[in-house]
Scaffold this active site. Structure first.
Site, PDB file in Angstrom:
ATOM      1  CG  HIS A 486      -1.810   1.161   1.371  1.00  0.00           C
ATOM      2  ND1 HIS A 486      -3.152   1.114   1.081  1.00  0.00           N
ATOM      3  CD2 HIS A 486      -1.559   2.434   1.759  1.00  0.00           C
ATOM      4  CE1 HIS A 486      -3.693   2.308   1.293  1.00  0.00           C
ATOM      5  NE2 HIS A 486      -2.739   3.132   1.705  1.00  0.00           N
ATOM      6  CD  GLU A 487       1.663   3.672   3.732  1.00  0.00           C
ATOM      7  OE1 GLU A 487       1.947   4.748   3.172  1.00  0.00           O
ATOM      8  OE2 GLU A 487       0.595   3.508   4.346  1.00  0.00           O
ATOM      9  CG  HIS A 490       0.323   6.314  -0.666  1.00  0.00           C
ATOM     10  ND1 HIS A 490      -0.745   6.916  -1.288  1.00  0.00           N
ATOM     11  CD2 HIS A 490      -0.190   5.702   0.435  1.00  0.00           C
ATOM     12  CE1 HIS A 490      -1.858   6.674  -0.589  1.00  0.00           C
ATOM     13  NE2 HIS A 490      -1.539   5.935   0.454  1.00  0.00           N
ATOM     14  CG  HIS A 493       0.315   8.774  -6.981  1.00  0.00           C
ATOM     15  ND1 HIS A 493      -0.777   9.117  -6.253  1.00  0.00           N
ATOM     16  CD2 HIS A 493       0.152   9.367  -8.182  1.00  0.00           C
ATOM     17  CE1 HIS A 493      -1.577   9.888  -6.979  1.00  0.00           C
ATOM     18  NE2 HIS A 493      -1.026  10.062  -8.149  1.00  0.00           N
TER      19      HIS A 493
HETATM   20 ZN   LIG Z   1      -2.857   5.250   1.989  1.00  0.00          ZN
END
Ligand SMILES: [Zn+2]
Length: 679
Positions: A486-487, A490, A493
């Site tokens: 998940h991290e 980011h 991104h």
């Molecule tokens: Zn998040």
């Protein structure tokens, strides 16, 4: 039957681990780069220990805490010059560039300080960083109400000819800067502007106060609790401290007591919440919005509170039958264990849903045991990014003084043709005083500099993983692995948001889009069965919380007290009875940070689910899809309207029903794939 471990290893990682064992052949680009997996399973980051200290993140001033003062002064000086320049430059793209430089000068110091103030092991550094945050924050407030500065931007926006000649990203950024002025009340007369600033300050104080209150324990005379359950709580003299809901405790009575005492309404906290909601409403109306929710949702995918409520109500309707069935099964379970008192209550739900889940999926404990080495996970990610996007991760040797803790690793993110894209500092391990919260921090945003060079983005990922031991590297449970992915979503991104302006770099995009890349990575991390366990979280609680958040930030004055609204919403959207003399909303700390945007996670999840199913589920390593994902979604940061990015990726414009379908079908997936894969 399940064969536990084999099934628990997702396809992406299986391949990666095999590739890793098979050995290298990978192109080495710099002598200070080394393979990423080995770097995480090794004891220490390779770091130069001799010579001059470079300062934190390579910022020379930050070799000591005192350096923050110096960095801050430099930033404020630069700001002054840029404000001058902005006010004397004629309308043109130059103005947007100067605004972005201005924003960069302040953010570069403030963002870094924002991270250091909570994560540096040395108190002196944390304190200095905190002071810097406050000073720069004050400067930002002043700039957002600086009429002369706003005037120069206004002239640009009013000049239709010049505006039409700008590229879409520049136009969008110009409008976003204007938006910051507007929500700060720039268009108001002096007296109202002052009121807006005062309200902003008051809201900040109320937010802090509410957050503190939301986590305070409740005390109760110890005689009131039956003796045999007292040992579950902290005893202080004649009192018992209740610090939380004890939601996972198997004793019904303990959960009931914790629920009723921890949620017992506190008059001061109630006043604080009411004042916070009223002040937010005043501020919104003062600067020209109907409600705070209208103000907060401007620029998001959902756009309006009406659309958010439509989404939440449709979702809730679709989940209703399913929830009812689940509650019945939980009640059956409770009846078996506790025949005298089998009615399902709010304090039972988290516990019995866990029991139910374990039974339904026949989950072996081994599935939750630590299994993956951190190094293997990092190699898995490396392999995935390589296949999808042509990107490799390398561990980079650091300079003396660059890190705040020696167990931090620095990754260089390198594209096969474009070269170095940016840096990710991985602060993954537990330590004393480090907040227990997985988080992505932007330290420096990407932007095109005046000299034509691209300013590379720098981010920190913070996790709280256990250290390696003498005999074994750090091992991750599937849950930890999912958080890591998940991290990293980011972080990628941030790395791939190739925006011209740092004001819209990577994750600086609307809240309800910001979680799409990270949740999409969760799909890559997990096979369906695991995804479904996590997906189930949203089934009941999430919708109820999101609706409550909308109602509190909707039309004022509220028609009923916050507690009455809680009661109604809980009964309608949660399906379990309200317990008299409780006030759960006083513990709802997300009201502060998410104000009217708590639904964002659900909406991001819906989009991620659609992208996964339409683009990646068949072949998670599809390079053409990976490139489309980069081009349409990751590249723009906040520089393009989120709905346009989604349309570009899915090649259609999804409706509210599509969002809901995506979420509901994640839940329906379970049995089929479970049986298909577990023969
Ligand atoms: Zn998040």
């Amino acid at each position: 039957m399940l064969s536990g471990c084999r099934r628990a290893l997702p396809a992406a990682l299986r391949l990666a681990v095999r590739g890793w064992a098979g050995g290298g052949g990978r192109r080495r680009v710099s002598t200070s780069w080394s393979p990423v997996g080995a770097a995480f399973d090794a004891k220490q980051q390779r770091s130069r220990l001799t010579g001059q200290s470079t300062g934190l993140f390579g910022v020379p001033e930050l070799s000591s805490p005192e350096g923050f003062q110096e960095a801050q002064e430099k930033a404020l000086q630069e700001t002054e010059q840029l404000v001058q320049k902005a006010c004397t430059t004629p309308p043109g793209p130059q103005i947007v560039m100067i605004f972005d430089q201005l924003s960069d000068a302040l953010c570069r110091v403030a963002d870094l300080a924002d991270f250091v103030k909570i994560a540096h092991p040395d108190f002196a550094f944390r304190e200095a960083a905190e002071e810097t945050c406050r000073n720069i924050g004050t400067m930002v407030e002043k700039l957002n109400t600086n009429i002369e500065l706003c005037q120069s931007l206004k002239q640009l926006l009013a000049d239709k000819e010049v505006m039409d000649s700008l590229d879409p990203e520049t136009r969008q950024v110009a409008e976003l800067f204007m938006f910051d002025f507007e929500i700060s009340g720039i268009h108001l007369d002096e007296e109202k502007r002052k009121r807006a600033v005062d309200l902003n300050v008051k809201i900040l104080d109320l937010c802090n106060q509410f957050l503190i209150g939301a986590h305070l324990p409740n005390k109760i005379d110890k005689q009131i609790l039956p003796e045999h359950i007292r040992y579950n709580f902290a005893v202080e003299g004649n009192y018992i401290q209740i610090t939380g809901l004890h939601a996972d405790c198997s004793d019904d009575l303990v959960r009931e007591a914790a629920y009723k005492i921890f949620l017992y309404p506190n008059a001061e906290q109630l006043r604080c919440l009411e004042e916070l909601l009223t002040s937010r409403n005043h501020l919104a109306q003062l600067v020209g919005y109907n409600t705070f929710a209208h103000r907060a949702l401007q620029g998001t995918m959902a756009r309006t509170p009406e659309k958010v409520m439509q989404f939440l109500e449709t979702l809730s309707d679709r989940l209703f039958q399913r929830t009812l069935k689940d509650f019945e099964m939980m009640e059956g379970m409770k009846m078996k264990l506790n025949p005298q008192n089998s009615k399902l209550m709010p304090w039972d739900h988290p516990y019995y849903s866990g029991v139910l889940r374990a039974e339904r999926y026949n989950i072996e404990p081994s599935l939750y045991c630590p299994f993956f080495s951190l190094g293997a996970c990092m190699e898995g990610l490396n392999f995935l990014f390589n296949q999808l996007l042509g990107i490799s991760l390398y561990a980079e040797q650091t300079e003396k003084g660059e890190l705040w803790c020696e167990d931090v690793r620095k990754l260089a993110v390198v594209h096969e043709n474009e070269g170095l894209l940016g840096y990710i500092y991985c602060d993954f391990y537990q330590r004393a005083d480090k907040p227990h919260q997985d988080c992505h921090f932007t330290i420096r945003g990407g932007r095109l500099r005046k000299d034509g060079e691209y300013q590379l983005p720098v981010v920190v990922l913070m996790l709280s993983l256990p250290h390696s031991t003498k005999n074994s590297p750090t091992l991750l449970t599937p849950g930890m692995m999912e958080n890591l992915f998940h991290e990293m979503g980011h972080a990628m991104h941030s790395m791939l948001g190739r925006t011209r302006y740092q004001h819209v770099t990577g994750t600086r995009c609307p809240t309800d889009f910001a979680e799409v890349p990270s949740i999409l990575m969760e799909y890559f991390a997990s096979d369906y069965r695991v995804v479904n366990q996590f997906a189930r979280h949203f089934q009941t609680g999430q919708v109820f919380y999101a609706v409550l958040d909308q109602l509190y930030h909707g039309e004022h004055p509220l028609k009923r007290s916050t507690t009455e609204i809680l009661k109604e919403t809980q009964e309608k959207f949660y399906g379990l009875p309200y317990v008299p003399k409780t006030a759960w909303q006083l513990r709802f700390s997300h009201l502060v940070g998410y104000g009217a945007k708590y639904y964002s996670y659900l909406m991001s999840r819906a989009i991620a689910s659609m992208v996964w199913k339409q683009c990646f589920v068949q072949n998670p390593f599809d390079r053409a899809m990976g490139e489309r994902y980069r081009r349409e979604m990751l590249a723009h940061g906040g520089g393009k309207e989120p709905m346009l990015m989604v349309q570009g990726m899915l090649q259609k414009s999804p409706s509210v029903e599509d969002f809901v379908d995506a979420l509901v079908s994640d839940l329906d997936q379970d049995f089929e794939t479970f049986f298909m894969d577990s023969e």
